[in-house]
Design an enzyme around this catalytic site. Structure first.
Site, PDB file in Angstrom:
ATOM      1  N   PRO A 160       3.529  11.214  -5.363  1.00  0.00           N
ATOM      2  CA  PRO A 160       2.365  10.988  -4.499  1.00  0.00           C
ATOM      3  C   PRO A 160       2.620  11.553  -3.110  1.00  0.00           C
ATOM      4  CG  PRO A 160       3.601   8.952  -4.802  1.00  0.00           C
ATOM      5  CD  PRO A 160       4.218   9.962  -5.706  1.00  0.00           C
TER       6      PRO A 160
ATOM      7  N   THR B  86       0.584  12.302   0.740  1.00  0.00           N
ATOM      8  CA  THR B  86      -0.589  12.127   1.589  1.00  0.00           C
ATOM      9  C   THR B  86      -1.333  13.447   1.740  1.00  0.00           C
ATOM     10  OG1 THR B  86       0.395  10.326   2.821  1.00  0.00           O
ATOM     11  CG2 THR B  86      -1.363  11.527   3.908  1.00  0.00           C
TER      12      THR B  86
ATOM     13  N   GLN C 135      -2.122   5.732  -7.356  1.00  0.00           N
ATOM     14  CA  GLN C 135      -1.254   4.920  -6.507  1.00  0.00           C
ATOM     15  C   GLN C 135      -2.125   4.083  -5.569  1.00  0.00           C
ATOM     16  OE1 GLN C 135       1.074   6.107  -2.949  1.00  0.00           O
ATOM     17  NE2 GLN C 135       2.872   5.795  -4.239  1.00  0.00           N
TER      18      GLN C 135
ATOM     19  N   HIS D 116       1.973   0.676  -4.450  1.00  0.00           N
ATOM     20  CA  HIS D 116       2.792   1.252  -3.374  1.00  0.00           C
ATOM     21  C   HIS D 116       3.503   0.119  -2.640  1.00  0.00           C
ATOM     22  CE1 HIS D 116       4.416   4.027  -0.676  1.00  0.00           C
ATOM     23  NE2 HIS D 116       3.362   4.764  -0.393  1.00  0.00           N
TER      24      HIS D 116
ATOM     25  N   ALA E 167       6.489   0.776  -1.030  1.00  0.00           N
ATOM     26  CA  ALA E 167       7.549   1.540  -0.377  1.00  0.00           C
ATOM     27  C   ALA E 167       7.107   2.055   0.984  1.00  0.00           C
ATOM     28  CB  ALA E 167       7.948   2.721  -1.273  1.00  0.00           C
TER      29      ALA E 167
ATOM     30  N   TYR F 291       4.671   0.637   4.169  1.00  0.00           N
ATOM     31  CA  TYR F 291       3.312   0.129   4.068  1.00  0.00           C
ATOM     32  C   TYR F 291       3.343  -1.375   3.787  1.00  0.00           C
ATOM     33  CZ  TYR F 291       2.138   5.053   4.248  1.00  0.00           C
ATOM     34  OH  TYR F 291       2.017   6.364   4.660  1.00  0.00           O
TER      35      TYR F 291
ATOM     36  N   ARG G 223       6.343   1.562  -6.726  1.00  0.00           N
ATOM     37  CA  ARG G 223       7.249   2.421  -5.953  1.00  0.00           C
ATOM     38  C   ARG G 223       7.942   1.579  -4.894  1.00  0.00           C
ATOM     39  NH1 ARG G 223       6.858   8.205  -2.765  1.00  0.00           N
ATOM     40  NH2 ARG G 223       8.265   9.241  -4.197  1.00  0.00           N
TER      41      ARG G 223
END
Length: 369
Positions: A25, A27, A103, A178, A180, A183, A231
């Site tokens: 993944p 951004t 994700q 997510h 990881a 975040y 993740r």
């Protein structure tokens, strides 16, 4: 080296992965302003499917019209029009016999662009380290977030579950939580960002609780036959050198607890997936996830060399490898490796993302997704 393992197939749930190469993944900020996926995104994801990757994990997708969005022009899975906009993207990937996973991401205090609010939330009213990325519309330090109430926590858990349902409706083969890179869920895991004195703060057991409960809620929402992964990392967008306070002991607890849930895989990311993650002579993050979690592991971090990736797989330190910059440089990497063709190095100036709004890849790749 013969990449026999790299090109072997395997299954998760009822889905076949034709090889062990997964697109990580990354951004993108190329969605519509209202969070709808578009033709640019369709072309972006389809090119990896054409290139032979067995699966693609999308960029982080926001969950609600409250605090989850992290960047302007980030895609969402909040409304029915979001679901319908994702369907052509999913269909384009499936057309080439590849899988696509959504994700799901809540930015929390690390948000720097949100169409629905100017506030951010986090476990405690402590801003992330470092500064916002100016390229993504932010400037200066991250703002001080609002400490989440118990009601906020319940809303976030529900938003993950509802977005997972929408992902399934859109045709995604599974979802990745997510947890990881700094975040929201990772903010709960992080001792210096989580100073709560309730069941979601303090000990590592409490700090993991929201993740465990979110997994349970998602599984109940999507059913037993749908792929659900997570993740996990030590490193963060705003704190790339972060390590868990208790090192491998903390890793053992986190991964063993995740392994007892209904998850189908654990995806770990580090600066280099083959380097010790907790000090000299310690396990890598992927090894720790596999040894303690007892689940299939996707490893991420400088694995673009197919021989390096093959060794990691043959040594049984991971079950899949995910690629970021190497995939950007070589969207057809699996096909190239099969044919014995030379791979392109990642070059910030020469590699362009067709029709993407993001032009400066060096800044884009500072965000480790």
């Amino acid at each position: 080296m013969n990449q026999e393992k790299l090109f072997s197939n395997t299954r998760l749930k009822n889905k076949t992965f034709k090889n062990r190469c997964v697109v990580a993944p990354m951004t993108r900020i190329s969605a519509e302003e209202d969070g709808r996926a578009n033709e640019t995104m369709k072309k972006y994801y389809e090119r990896y499917a054409k290139g032979g990757f067995s699966a693609i994990i999308t960029e982080g997708i926001y969950l609600d019209e409250r605090y989850s969005q992290g960047y302007n022009d980030q895609p969402g899975l909040v409304r029915e029009d979001h679901v319908q906009a994702w369907k052509p993207v999913v269909d384009a990937v499936h057309k080439h016999d590849s899988l696509i996973l959504a994700q799901l991401m809540h930015a929390g205090g690390q948000s720097q662009g949100n169409a629905y609010t100017n506030e951010t939330i986090s476990p405690s009213d402590i801003p992330p380290k470092g500064e916002q990325l100016g390229f993504y519309g932010g400037s200066g330090p991250f703002q001080t977030p609002k400490a989440m109430t118990e009601q906020d926590i319940e809303q976030v858990k529900d938003a993950f579950a509802q977005s997972a349902i929408r992902a399934k409706e859109a045709g995604f083969d599974g979802i990745e939580i997510h947890g990881a890179n700094g975040y929201l869920l990772d903010q709960f895991l992080t001792d210096y960002l989580n100073r709560r004195e309730d069941p979601y703060g303090g000990s590592k057991e409490n700090r993991l609780q929201i993740i465990l409960e979110s997994i349970q809620n998602i599984r109940e929402a999507v059913g037993s036959d749908y792929i659900v992964g997570i993740r996990i990392s030590q490193i963060k967008v705003a704190d790339p050198d972060h390590k868990w306070a208790e090192g491998e002991k903390e890793a053992e607890y986190i991964f063993s607890q995740l392994g007892q849930t209904s998850l189908d895989y654990i995806h770990v990311t580090d600066g280099d997936a083959t380097h010790p993650a907790f000090g000299e002579d310690s396990r890598t993050l992927a090894q720790a996830a596999r040894d303690y979690g007892k689940l299939p592991v996707i490893a991420n971090g400088k694995l673009g060399d197919p021989d390096k990736a093959e060794k990691l797989l043959k040594d049984e330190y991971a079950d899949f490898i995910s690629l970021g910059t190497s995939a950007l440089a070589n969207p057809d990497l699996p096909n190239k490796v099969k044919k014995g063709m030379e791979l392109n190095d990642f070059n910030f100036e020469k590699i362009l993302l067709p029709q993407a709004k993001v032009k400066d890849l060096e800044l884009q790749m500072e965000i480790v997704q």
